[in-house]
Design a protein around this motif. Structure first.
Motif, PDB file in Angstrom:
ATOM      1  N   UNK A   1       0.768  -1.167   0.023  1.00 19.11           N
ATOM      2  CA  UNK A   1      -0.030   0.059   0.050  1.00 19.11           C
ATOM      3  C   UNK A   1       0.750   1.301  -0.019  1.00 19.11           C
ATOM      4  N   UNK A   2       0.629   2.214  -0.888  1.00 17.61           N
ATOM      5  CA  UNK A   2       1.331   3.397  -0.874  1.00 17.61           C
ATOM      6  C   UNK A   2       0.615   4.382  -0.207  1.00 17.61           C
ATOM      7  N   UNK A   3       1.384   4.878   0.915  1.00 23.35           N
ATOM      8  CA  UNK A   3       0.834   5.946   1.550  1.00 23.35           C
ATOM      9  C   UNK A   3       1.636   7.151   1.775  1.00 23.35           C
ATOM     10  N   UNK A   4       0.829   8.292   1.627  1.00 21.96           N
ATOM     11  CA  UNK A   4       1.284   9.633   1.418  1.00 21.96           C
ATOM     12  C   UNK A   4       0.798  10.488   2.411  1.00 21.96           C
ATOM     13  N   UNK A   5       1.743  11.049   3.262  1.00 22.34           N
ATOM     14  CA  UNK A   5       1.195  12.061   4.264  1.00 22.34           C
ATOM     15  C   UNK A   5       1.524  13.411   3.526  1.00 22.34           C
ATOM     16  N   UNK A   6       0.422  14.167   3.702  1.00 23.93           N
ATOM     17  CA  UNK A   6       0.274  15.518   2.946  1.00 23.93           C
ATOM     18  C   UNK A   6       0.373  16.477   4.255  1.00 23.93           C
ATOM     19  N   UNK A   7       1.509  17.163   4.533  1.00 24.09           N
ATOM     20  CA  UNK A   7       1.625  17.766   5.752  1.00 24.09           C
ATOM     21  C   UNK A   7       1.411  19.149   5.794  1.00 24.09           C
ATOM     22  N   UNK A   8       0.590  19.748   6.293  1.00 23.79           N
ATOM     23  CA  UNK A   8       0.183  21.277   6.111  1.00 23.79           C
ATOM     24  C   UNK A   8       0.359  21.910   7.445  1.00 23.79           C
ATOM     25  N   UNK A   9       1.543  22.571   7.899  1.00 24.95           N
ATOM     26  CA  UNK A   9       1.887  23.433   8.920  1.00 24.95           C
ATOM     27  C   UNK A   9       2.540  24.738   8.557  1.00 24.95           C
ATOM     28  N   UNK A  10       2.050  25.500   8.791  1.00 26.51           N
ATOM     29  CA  UNK A  10       2.618  27.022   8.227  1.00 26.51           C
ATOM     30  C   UNK A  10       3.822  27.240   9.026  1.00 26.51           C
ATOM     31  N   UNK A  11       4.252  26.682  10.272  1.00 23.61           N
ATOM     32  CA  UNK A  11       5.196  27.125  10.868  1.00 23.61           C
ATOM     33  C   UNK A  11       5.949  25.717  11.218  1.00 23.61           C
ATOM     34  N   UNK A  12       6.275  24.856  10.391  1.00 22.11           N
ATOM     35  CA  UNK A  12       6.697  23.308  10.730  1.00 22.11           C
ATOM     36  C   UNK A  12       7.962  23.524  11.339  1.00 22.11           C
ATOM     37  N   UNK A  13       8.945  24.197  11.023  1.00 20.15           N
ATOM     38  CA  UNK A  13      10.206  24.068  11.870  1.00 20.15           C
ATOM     39  C   UNK A  13       9.913  24.533  13.153  1.00 20.15           C
ATOM     40  N   UNK A  14       9.070  25.261  13.432  1.00 17.43           N
ATOM     41  CA  UNK A  14       8.752  25.476  15.116  1.00 17.43           C
ATOM     42  C   UNK A  14       7.746  24.618  15.747  1.00 17.43           C
ATOM     43  N   UNK A  15       7.336  23.760  14.965  1.00 13.25           N
ATOM     44  CA  UNK A  15       6.177  22.806  15.606  1.00 13.25           C
ATOM     45  C   UNK A  15       7.041  21.446  16.229  1.00 13.25           C
TER      46      UNK A  15
END
Length: 178
Positions: free
Chosen positions: A1-15
């Motif tokens: 199964x191919x699983x793709x995570x679409x990550x949406x975080x405007x301040x990811x480096x700070x998260x």
């Protein structure tokens, strides 16, 4: 199964939370940081549709902002999930795929008897309705509640649960009114 995570975080480096969750994912899961790919909100629709077409399990990972999704996720939906491709006449490109929401609300006061008065599941209903429209199977969301106050130990445990959950072959679905 191919699983793709679409990550949406405007301040990811700070998260702290979303960073830890994403870092826990290994092959064969692919993680795409959409704010990194599209900081100007100019989404490459053909590329996104191609990735979706090659994915069996679509994971949308994001922090909950104002009881909703970050702005880029909404823009992505508007641009990528087009009539005739994702829904409508001949719009069956995503039929039979799975949709998993991985959300991290900052507070822990969700529920009918809590301050927010709504459960996380209720607040995610627009995504569940979208899943129904585009023909995907809506999986039980993975929720990291209280993200703004979660301890390091609890977050590490949650990240391991996330890595396991994302790769579990048969996940529970969420019914229309569950």
């Amino acid at each position: 199964m191919q699983t793709t995570v679409f990550l949406f975080h405007p301040h990811f480096e700070e998260s702290r939370v979303n960073h830890t969750l994403a870092d826990a994912l290994d092959e064969p899961v692919t993680v795409r940081n959409l704010y990194q790919l599209y900081p100007d909100f100019k989404i490459d629709v053909p590329t996104e549709q191609k990735v979706l077409a090659q994915t069996d399990r679509i994971v949308l990972q994001f922090p909950m902002y104002w009881y909703s999704t970050p702005a880029l996720l909404k823009q992505w939906e508007d641009d990528v999930l087009t009539y005739g491709w994702a829904y409508g006449t001949n719009g069956n490109a995503l039929h039979g795929k799975e949709l998993l929401i991985a959300v991290s609300p900052g507070a822990d006061n969700y529920g009918k008897d809590q301050f927010a008065r709504y459960t996380i599941t209720e607040l995610l209903r627009p995504l569940q309705a979208t899943s129904r429209l585009i023909g995907t199977t809506y999986l039980k969301p993975f929720v990291t509640i209280g993200a703004s106050m979660i301890s390091d130990d609890a977050l590490a445990q949650q990240a391991q649960r996330y890595a396991t959950y994302v790769l579990t072959s048969e996940l529970p679905t969420l019914g229309d009114f569950d």
